[in-house]
Design a protein around this motif. Structure first.
Motif, PDB file in Angstrom:
ATOM      1  N   THR A 164      79.941 -40.857  48.045  1.00  0.00           N
ATOM      2  CA  THR A 164      80.592 -42.164  47.872  1.00  0.00           C
ATOM      3  C   THR A 164      80.402 -42.710  46.462  1.00  0.00           C
ATOM      4  OG1 THR A 164      78.649 -43.407  48.564  1.00  0.00           O
ATOM      5  CG2 THR A 164      80.173 -42.731  50.301  1.00  0.00           C
ATOM      6  N   MET A 165      79.612 -41.969  45.605  1.00  0.00           N
ATOM      7  CA  MET A 165      79.422 -42.444  44.228  1.00  0.00           C
ATOM      8  C   MET A 165      80.726 -42.311  43.448  1.00  0.00           C
ATOM      9  SD  MET A 165      75.900 -42.544  42.906  1.00  0.00           S
ATOM     10  CE  MET A 165      75.712 -41.240  41.727  1.00  0.00           C
ATOM     11  N   PRO A 166      80.978 -43.216  42.505  1.00  0.00           N
ATOM     12  CA  PRO A 166      82.197 -43.070  41.705  1.00  0.00           C
ATOM     13  C   PRO A 166      82.127 -41.810  40.840  1.00  0.00           C
ATOM     14  CG  PRO A 166      80.829 -44.877  40.887  1.00  0.00           C
ATOM     15  CD  PRO A 166      80.200 -44.405  42.158  1.00  0.00           C
TER      16      PRO A 166
END
Ligand code: DAH
Length: 341
Positions: free
Chosen positions: A98-100
């Protein structure tokens, strides 16, 4: 202590040791317990000889049971340790999806090159070769050989950057017509994309540097209808099957007759709008039948060979097809602009 008691003691001590052992100790422990020569189990069993015939099988079967039990524990422990190593790795190498992400800032093919590629593809499919030529030219190739003698009033159409005596930055791609015909015998069928330079004042439709694509076809029996058919097909390949072309009489010293080639406006389909200045038509290039003087100058016999030529501005075509109002945007190299097309 009896052998049975010794075995029971070995069993409980070894159980505790196995439970506490780390991965690199497990093998030592296995040897310490079961080695033939000096393993603890064998040390105990050496006392078997002093037992009675009834006791021996009992002790033997207990010894087997203890051995199987402890081996099972050793294997279990090994498995357990392996799993926990894996567990630690999985934890430390865990990816948070879910990290950019990292923005790669990709480039785009510049709209000038997009337009050039389409022009080239169209003519290549009609059997034309693509050739390139020098950007520094002599007065002879840029003018003289194209039937534009010194002091000819039409030189004003090409306000050029002059270098030292006799040299200039080419102000159109037409000089390549001459180079090609000097080098090759007919038939020739080429297009020449390239940069040109003119001392024009910069505004929304003029820049001192720009691109043209020149076309040249010379063969026996080439007529003005061949020119019309070719450019009509070009317009439809570029702008859609419904495009129409129109040839208005014009003047260029190196073609006779000469024409200004128009397409019906692809924004309003010929009804009249801002792009076509309400005329319904847009000029896309100059063209004509190669002037007999030009043919003679390169040693072609104008009685045997005829040909047509055309020249178009690539910026203009790119701007029209992308709806761009200012030519300067094409030369600023701003990726935010290029990325839109
Ligand atoms: N060279 C001309 C110019 O720069 C354009 C042109 C017109 C090229 C007619 C041609 C031609 O080959 O036949 O304005």
């Amino acid at each position: 202590m009896s052998i049975l008691e010794q075995l029971a003691q070995l069993r409980s001590e070894a159980e505790a040791e196995i439970r506490a052992a780390s991965a690199d100790k497990l093998n030592d422990l296995r040897l310490k317990l079961f080695s033939r020569k000096n393993g603890s189990l064998n040390a105990i069993l050496r006392g078997l000889g002093g037992l009675s015939a009834e006791e021996r099988p009992k002790v033997g079967s207990l010894a087997n049971e203890v051995k199987a039990h402890l081996e099972g524990l050793l294997n279990e422990r090994l498995e357990q340790l392996k799993n926990s190593v894996m567990e630690v790795r999985l934890q430390s190498e865990k990816i948070d999806v879910t990290m950019p992400g990292h923005w790669q800032n990709p480039g785009r093919i510049h709209i000038l090159n997009q337009a050039l590629d389409r022009i080239k593809d169209t003519f290549k499919s009609l059997g034309y070769s693509v050739v390139q030529g020098p950007e520094v030219e002599t007065d002879y190739y840029n003018f003289e050989a194209l039937n534009i003698p010194a002091n000819h009033p039409s030189r004003e159409m090409w306000d050029s950057f002059f270098l030292r005596e006799g040299l200039l930055m080419r102000s159109h791609t037409s000089p390549m017509q001459v180079h090609i015909m000097e080098k090759y015998d007919p038939p020739v069928r080429v297009i020449v994309p390239g940069k040109c330079y003119r001392r024009d004042a910069v505004d929304s439709t003029h820049f001192w540097e720009f691109h043209q694509v020149e076309g040249l076809l010379v063969d026996k029996n080439v007529t003005f209808s061949d020119l019309k058919g070719t450019l009509d097909l070009f317009a439809r390949r570029m702008g859609g099957h419904q495009r129409k072309t129109r040839f208005n009489p014009s003047y260029f010293p190196f073609t006779e007759p000469s024409a200004e080639v128009m397409v019906d406006c692809f924004v309003c389909n010929g009804k009249g709008c801002r792009v076509c200045k309400n005329s319904g038509w847009i000029e896309i290039m100059g063209a004509g039948m190669v002037h007999p003087k030009v043919l003679k100058g390169v040693g072609y016999d104008p009685e045997r060979y005829t040909g047509f030529a055309f020249g178009m501005g690539v910026e203009r075509i790119a701007m029209l097809s992308c709806g761009i109002a200012d030519i300067r945007l094409l030369f600023e190299g701003d990726a935010r602009f290029s990325r839109q097309f």
